[in-house]
Design an enzyme around this catalytic site. Structure first.
Site, mmCIF file in Angstrom:
data_model
loop_
_atom_site.group_PDB
_atom_site.id
_atom_site.type_symbol
_atom_site.label_atom_id
_atom_site.label_comp_id
_atom_site.label_asym_id
_atom_site.label_seq_id
_atom_site.Cartn_x
_atom_site.Cartn_y
_atom_site.Cartn_z
ATOM 1 N N ILE A 34 7.603 0.280 0.832
ATOM 2 C CA ILE A 34 7.892 1.714 0.714
ATOM 3 C C ILE A 34 6.807 2.531 1.398
ATOM 4 O O ILE A 34 7.084 3.543 2.047
ATOM 5 C CB ILE A 34 8.067 2.105 -0.769
ATOM 6 C CG1 ILE A 34 9.416 1.566 -1.245
ATOM 7 C CG2 ILE A 34 7.963 3.608 -0.972
ATOM 8 C CD1 ILE A 34 9.700 1.732 -2.691
ATOM 9 N N GLY A 37 6.906 3.497 5.262
ATOM 10 C CA GLY A 37 7.630 4.673 5.745
ATOM 11 C C GLY A 37 7.230 5.953 5.043
ATOM 12 O O GLY A 37 7.590 7.044 5.476
ATOM 13 N N HIS A 38 6.468 5.835 3.977
ATOM 14 C CA HIS A 38 6.109 7.020 3.172
ATOM 15 C C HIS A 38 4.623 7.024 2.886
ATOM 16 O O HIS A 38 4.221 6.740 1.765
ATOM 17 C CB HIS A 38 6.897 6.993 1.864
ATOM 18 C CG HIS A 38 6.955 8.319 1.166
ATOM 19 N ND1 HIS A 38 5.992 8.751 0.288
ATOM 20 C CD2 HIS A 38 7.870 9.310 1.225
ATOM 21 C CE1 HIS A 38 6.321 9.937 -0.185
ATOM 22 N NE2 HIS A 38 7.452 10.305 0.370
ATOM 23 N N PHE A 39 3.775 7.337 3.712
ATOM 24 C CA PHE A 39 3.919 7.699 5.114
ATOM 25 C C PHE A 39 3.018 6.783 5.928
ATOM 26 O O PHE A 39 1.942 6.418 5.455
ATOM 27 C CB PHE A 39 3.486 9.154 5.328
ATOM 28 C CG PHE A 39 4.380 10.136 4.610
ATOM 29 C CD1 PHE A 39 5.560 10.555 5.200
ATOM 30 C CD2 PHE A 39 4.050 10.625 3.361
ATOM 31 C CE1 PHE A 39 6.384 11.477 4.545
ATOM 32 C CE2 PHE A 39 4.879 11.530 2.708
ATOM 33 C CZ PHE A 39 6.035 11.969 3.301
ATOM 34 N N LEU A 44 1.756 7.346 0.295
ATOM 35 C CA LEU A 44 1.884 8.130 -0.933
ATOM 36 C C LEU A 44 3.068 7.611 -1.739
ATOM 37 O O LEU A 44 4.100 7.244 -1.184
ATOM 38 C CB LEU A 44 2.123 9.608 -0.621
ATOM 39 C CG LEU A 44 1.023 10.355 0.118
ATOM 40 C CD1 LEU A 44 1.499 11.753 0.485
ATOM 41 C CD2 LEU A 44 -0.242 10.410 -0.721
#
Length: 157
Positions: A34, A37-39, A44
């Site tokens: 996760i 892509g975040h970020f 985060l």
């Protein structure tokens, strides 16, 4: 905490069915797909997962109050406030309390803190229904054992 599997509660810290409160602990993993892509370069914890962690926390409270005979499903999130960022490796304390229940719905309030500092909070409403299938309840009992949920608390409901 296993983000990819939406397993956001590591262990039950306190459950008080008389006071209608719960506290859980959750450790944000150091690595997760996760965070890719975040970020990228600035990982985060997604705010929606913080809200889901609060919903799961209150869900366990409601399961206890209903003696693990009825399942709470998320119905609404109101007044959600995300106050600061959560980063990989942080330890979360998530607290929930039942505000009102009746007519097949339950209204709760939940909050997340890190080292005593407020991270987020929300008012969360659940629809309380019978378990849709016996295997679903069996699965919930297995999760309960894994997170240290006091199954003997079910005698209350």
């Amino acid at each position: 905490m296993r983000l990819e599997y939406f397993q956001l509660i590591d262990r039950i810290v306190a459950l008080d069915l008389d006071a209608r409160t719960i506290e859980v602990a959750a450790q944000v993993p150091e690595t997760s797909t996760i965070f890719e892509g975040h970020f990228p370069g600035h990982p985060l914890m997604p705010g929606v997962l913080l809200i889901e962690a609060m919903a799961q926390t209150c869900g366990w409270l409601l399961l206890g109050l209903n003696g693990l005979t009825r399942m709470p499903f998320l119905a609404a999130v109101k007044e959600a406030k995300l106050r600061t960022f959560v980063t990989p490796g942080q330890a979360l304390t998530i607290a929930g309390r039942l505000e009102h229940d009746g007519s097949g719905f339950a209204m709760t309030h939940a909050s997340v803190t890190v080292e005593g500092k407020a991270v987020c909070e929300a008012d969360i409403t659940f629809r309380i229904v019978p378990f849709p299938h016996p295997d679903f309840r069996t699965n919930m009992e297995e999760v309960a054992r894994r997170i240290g949920y006091p199954l003997e608390a079910n005698a209350h409901g």
